[in-house]
Design a protein around this motif. Structure first.
Motif, mmCIF file in Angstrom:
data_model
loop_
_atom_site.group_PDB
_atom_site.id
_atom_site.type_symbol
_atom_site.label_atom_id
_atom_site.label_comp_id
_atom_site.label_asym_id
_atom_site.label_seq_id
_atom_site.Cartn_x
_atom_site.Cartn_y
_atom_site.Cartn_z
ATOM 1 N N THR A 289 33.323 29.186 22.541
ATOM 2 C CA THR A 289 34.282 29.337 21.843
ATOM 3 C C THR A 289 34.090 29.883 20.425
ATOM 4 O O THR A 289 33.298 29.874 19.880
ATOM 5 C CB THR A 289 35.035 27.861 21.451
ATOM 6 N N TRP A 290 34.901 31.199 20.109
ATOM 7 C CA TRP A 290 34.672 31.775 18.814
ATOM 8 C C TRP A 290 36.332 31.690 18.244
ATOM 9 O O TRP A 290 37.264 31.880 18.830
ATOM 10 C CB TRP A 290 34.479 33.328 19.097
ATOM 11 N N VAL A 291 36.032 31.466 17.188
ATOM 12 C CA VAL A 291 37.177 31.910 15.950
ATOM 13 C C VAL A 291 36.918 33.034 15.030
ATOM 14 O O VAL A 291 35.722 32.879 14.480
ATOM 15 C CB VAL A 291 37.752 30.662 15.100
ATOM 16 N N PHE A 292 37.834 34.093 14.957
ATOM 17 C CA PHE A 292 37.240 34.968 14.198
ATOM 18 C C PHE A 292 38.501 35.410 13.034
ATOM 19 O O PHE A 292 39.385 34.928 13.219
ATOM 20 C CB PHE A 292 37.276 36.731 15.054
ATOM 21 N N ARG A 293 38.070 35.868 11.940
ATOM 22 C CA ARG A 293 39.062 36.219 10.857
ATOM 23 C C ARG A 293 38.881 37.711 10.719
ATOM 24 O O ARG A 293 37.861 38.244 11.074
ATOM 25 C CB ARG A 293 38.910 35.500 9.697
ATOM 26 N N ARG A 294 39.860 38.417 10.105
ATOM 27 C CA ARG A 294 39.727 39.884 9.932
ATOM 28 C C ARG A 294 39.378 39.797 8.325
ATOM 29 O O ARG A 294 40.124 39.372 7.563
ATOM 30 C CB ARG A 294 41.011 40.692 10.051
ATOM 31 N N GLY A 295 38.131 40.547 8.193
ATOM 32 C CA GLY A 295 37.910 40.658 6.609
ATOM 33 C C GLY A 295 38.633 41.746 6.137
ATOM 34 O O GLY A 295 39.226 42.507 6.689
ATOM 35 N N GLU A 296 38.744 41.803 4.692
ATOM 36 C CA GLU A 296 39.411 42.941 3.764
ATOM 37 C C GLU A 296 38.950 44.412 4.335
ATOM 38 O O GLU A 296 39.458 45.362 3.819
ATOM 39 C CB GLU A 296 39.014 42.558 2.342
ATOM 40 N N ASP A 297 37.505 44.538 4.810
ATOM 41 C CA ASP A 297 37.138 45.755 5.265
ATOM 42 C C ASP A 297 37.578 45.922 6.863
ATOM 43 O O ASP A 297 37.205 46.977 7.314
ATOM 44 C CB ASP A 297 35.634 45.750 5.393
ATOM 45 N N GLY A 298 38.543 45.267 7.247
ATOM 46 C CA GLY A 298 39.212 45.496 8.523
ATOM 47 C C GLY A 298 38.425 44.882 9.754
ATOM 48 O O GLY A 298 39.030 44.873 11.062
ATOM 49 N N LYS A 299 37.238 44.618 9.456
ATOM 50 C CA LYS A 299 36.385 44.052 10.679
ATOM 51 C C LYS A 299 36.380 42.432 10.695
ATOM 52 O O LYS A 299 36.960 41.597 9.928
ATOM 53 C CB LYS A 299 34.912 44.394 10.417
ATOM 54 N N LEU A 300 36.254 42.054 12.302
ATOM 55 C CA LEU A 300 36.363 40.708 12.278
ATOM 56 C C LEU A 300 34.780 40.113 12.214
ATOM 57 O O LEU A 300 33.907 40.635 12.521
ATOM 58 C CB LEU A 300 36.610 40.570 13.997
ATOM 59 N N TYR A 301 35.165 38.756 11.540
ATOM 60 C CA TYR A 301 33.893 38.099 11.269
ATOM 61 C C TYR A 301 34.042 36.651 12.073
ATOM 62 O O TYR A 301 35.189 35.979 12.112
ATOM 63 C CB TYR A 301 33.701 37.713 9.629
ATOM 64 N N ILE A 302 33.102 36.131 12.504
ATOM 65 C CA ILE A 302 32.975 34.849 12.952
ATOM 66 C C ILE A 302 33.029 33.637 11.992
ATOM 67 O O ILE A 302 32.163 33.723 11.324
ATOM 68 C CB ILE A 302 31.770 34.595 14.124
ATOM 69 N N VAL A 303 34.262 32.833 12.260
ATOM 70 C CA VAL A 303 34.157 31.688 11.222
ATOM 71 C C VAL A 303 33.730 30.201 12.154
ATOM 72 O O VAL A 303 33.581 29.626 11.539
ATOM 73 C CB VAL A 303 35.546 31.359 10.567
ATOM 74 N N LEU A 304 33.864 30.302 13.562
ATOM 75 C CA LEU A 304 33.449 29.425 14.133
ATOM 76 C C LEU A 304 32.937 29.656 15.333
ATOM 77 O O LEU A 304 33.471 30.678 16.012
ATOM 78 C CB LEU A 304 34.834 28.460 14.587
ATOM 79 N N HIS A 305 31.908 29.359 16.061
ATOM 80 C CA HIS A 305 31.045 29.825 17.364
ATOM 81 C C HIS A 305 30.470 28.317 17.768
ATOM 82 O O HIS A 305 29.348 27.656 17.099
ATOM 83 C CB HIS A 305 30.015 30.524 16.961
ATOM 84 N N LYS A 306 31.157 28.105 18.823
ATOM 85 C CA LYS A 306 30.563 26.607 19.606
ATOM 86 C C LYS A 306 30.094 27.060 20.783
ATOM 87 O O LYS A 306 31.159 27.559 21.694
ATOM 88 C CB LYS A 306 31.614 25.619 19.489
ATOM 89 N N SER A 307 28.792 27.040 21.087
ATOM 90 C CA SER A 307 28.484 27.247 22.592
ATOM 91 C C SER A 307 27.558 26.190 23.060
ATOM 92 O O SER A 307 26.969 25.518 22.470
ATOM 93 C CB SER A 307 27.491 28.410 22.307
ATOM 94 N N THR A 308 27.999 25.866 24.473
ATOM 95 C CA THR A 308 27.450 24.694 24.900
ATOM 96 C C THR A 308 27.343 24.924 26.492
ATOM 97 O O THR A 308 27.783 25.593 27.412
ATOM 98 C CB THR A 308 28.672 23.362 24.892
ATOM 99 N N ILE A 309 26.302 24.068 27.059
ATOM 100 C CA ILE A 309 26.031 24.207 28.571
ATOM 101 C C ILE A 309 27.027 23.356 29.220
ATOM 102 O O ILE A 309 27.614 22.255 28.676
ATOM 103 C CB ILE A 309 24.689 23.440 28.620
ATOM 104 N N PRO A 310 27.584 23.893 30.218
ATOM 105 C CA PRO A 310 28.634 23.452 31.169
ATOM 106 C C PRO A 310 28.530 21.738 31.467
ATOM 107 O O PRO A 310 27.132 21.585 31.782
ATOM 108 C CB PRO A 310 28.902 24.391 32.230
ATOM 109 N N TYR A 311 29.181 20.873 31.634
ATOM 110 C CA TYR A 311 29.076 19.718 31.894
ATOM 111 C C TYR A 311 28.964 19.709 33.536
ATOM 112 O O TYR A 311 29.583 20.426 34.298
ATOM 113 C CB TYR A 311 30.377 18.903 31.544
ATOM 114 N N SER A 312 27.970 18.819 33.849
ATOM 115 C CA SER A 312 27.893 18.809 35.408
ATOM 116 C C SER A 312 27.691 17.200 35.709
ATOM 117 O O SER A 312 27.114 16.559 35.089
ATOM 118 C CB SER A 312 26.515 19.340 35.823
ATOM 119 N N PRO A 313 28.730 16.947 36.485
ATOM 120 C CA PRO A 313 28.916 15.522 37.047
ATOM 121 C C PRO A 313 27.467 14.736 37.403
ATOM 122 O O PRO A 313 27.145 13.640 37.004
ATOM 123 C CB PRO A 313 29.900 15.282 37.964
#
Lengths: 193, 193, 193, 193
Positions: free
Chosen positions: B166-190
């Protein structure tokens, strides 16, 4: 973003191929959500709607219809009074009643007849035949869209009146644009000073 | 908006003609300003950029280049650390160092070698050959764009690893996207429970 | 939100105790980020800053200082020209130069002396001793804050001039407010019609 | 803003007095409008509400009540499904049903019993006695607020389960916060690899 860095510093033939291969799709539909961003076309449509509504109120009045009821419908559909005070300075409003932050004040301005607003004769009851916005510039950020320019009113005798007009719109949760600020003024004339 | 009301209640042939006549133009260029709204294409480009950058760090490491310097460039270009703590939970981070809210913590995760983060061996130093995002859904509102889905990493032996990301991006004043949240996980396996 | 539902429908003594126990803290500092929301105090400070700056330009001019250089500093600090065209309609601007969407047009209005703007004699060069905003209403949403009301200018002879003034501000990435719209007009007077 | 410039460059005793005199008030009430900005306290209240609601569903189930009906009420009050697909990855969801972008998928996860989601046994039906959020960091921008951290669940036997949890909330036009993203995962354990 990072792509730019790689373009100028790290690109090789292999990387370009990689970049082409990473299109984010797995054959399944990706679901997209969130409020639609405001566009210039949205602003123009809202302006055209306001102008058409003003003319419709005037025409309804001329034809003996219920101009006040129509004005109420128009105000509720176009202005943000249900959510907050609206920063509304109508063209001819002045003195202690310059700012019409309430729905009642807006209605009085459009159709008059409210003893609490003795200066109002009903701007929308004048014999308007047409109205058209002429934008100088717009600004859109987040949920807010702004226009600045003129609106040219034409009455049923063909006379034109030009006012300077600024609108600030927000998009409501129902997807529609609502006016949060409306400032309308007679252009400055150096000779009239 | 008001147009809709008129369409269903007040439209006459005359009004339709009026509506056509009020296009907001006077022959002069209208100036438009404001930050560009974030689009799905912007989100996909930012994701593709992140993936290409990870592979580039890995390749640089394999070829004896300065992977740490490249990782710093990538972090500064892609993450919002210059503006605020970043809500970053990397795939393999755990325990007291699960959350990497600082630039230092992000760098340690990507290239290791920081005694303050003893669990980090350098995720970007693994032999990655490719990485591709596979989105399930996105959400965009105001200056914020969000993605949820998988990223599939392929190593130089052709083995694939799939993580939920999951990523959450914001646009900076320079026009570029910056990551404000990044959550990476291994998939759940029953079965692994 | 859900709390409300539970309060009216499901609350028991046990749940209340639970609610008290779930304060989101683990003894560690929680890090908070993101742009500060615009407050009414921010808007008032920006308005006060604009007024003080106008007076400072006037005073600098009277004392033989470089009013133009100061005006340039003020425009760059207060207006959003570096990011976008500004929707600026100064009090006395009129005709084809009513809207000053460029920095050059703003500077000409404040200090005059630009042959491309022959109608400008320099509003900030008048002998202003003080200026004070008097707000009627404000509206804040997302990164945008709006004011509507008057500004009262006092000259060095003690005469007052009152104009109607609307400002729309955005917060820049540096945390400061910048003017994206400024519409200033002479109040409507029915007798002057 | 401009105030800062004046402070460092132009301040005189006279100007300071002026600054004190320009408080924007005329003795009349100024009206303020616009959506309330999201605060950390709002985020904590929404988290506490979610936790209390989960425990309430579990308790209702244990006591023979209509847990499904309560879960529906909770989902409608807490999640943004009425407005958009929700980016929801529940803790134990996996495989082709990892992402629950629909209300139906969320309900199935909480209370099970939907043949279309055969892997769901009802997370909220487990014997939960308490749940508490423990935030690591938050981020707020515009109409969006984000949390990252853990939630600790305690069952009726006193056993604790800790998950990593990220929420993204938006404020609805009714003033309440709604979940637009919810990603919950079991913490990574190096030994379990």
């Amino acid at each position: 973003m990072i792509t730019r860095i790689l373009t100028t510093r790290f690109v090789s033939a292999a990387l370009v191929v990689t970049a082409a291969a990473i299109a984010p799709t797995n054959g399944l539909a990706v679901e997209h959500g969130g409020p639609a961003p405001i566009t210039v076309a949205d602003l123009e449509a809202a302006q055209a709607g306001w102008c058409a509504a003003l003319v419709a109120i005037s025409k309804t009045h001329r034809e003996g219809g219920d101009a006040k009821a129509l004005a109420e419908t128009v105000i509720d559909a176009a202005y943000n009074y249900a959510q907050a005070p609206v920063l509304f300075k109508p063209t001819l409003a002045h003195g202690k009643q310059t700012f019409r932050t309430t729905r009642e004040g807006a209605l009085a301005y459009f159709v008059g007849g409210n003893p609490a607003f003795p200066g109002d004769s009903g701007f929308a009851l004048k014999p308007w035949a047409a109205a058209r916005p002429v934008n100088a510039a717009t600004y859109i950020e987040g949920n807010i869209g702004i226009t600045m320019g003129h609106v040219v009113f034409t009455d049923t005798s063909g006379n034109e009146t030009k006012v300077e007009k600024t609108w600030v719109f927000r998009r409501g949760e129902d997807g529609k644009l609502y006016i949060v600020l409306h400032k309308s003024t007679i252009p400055y004339s150096p000779s009239a000073k």
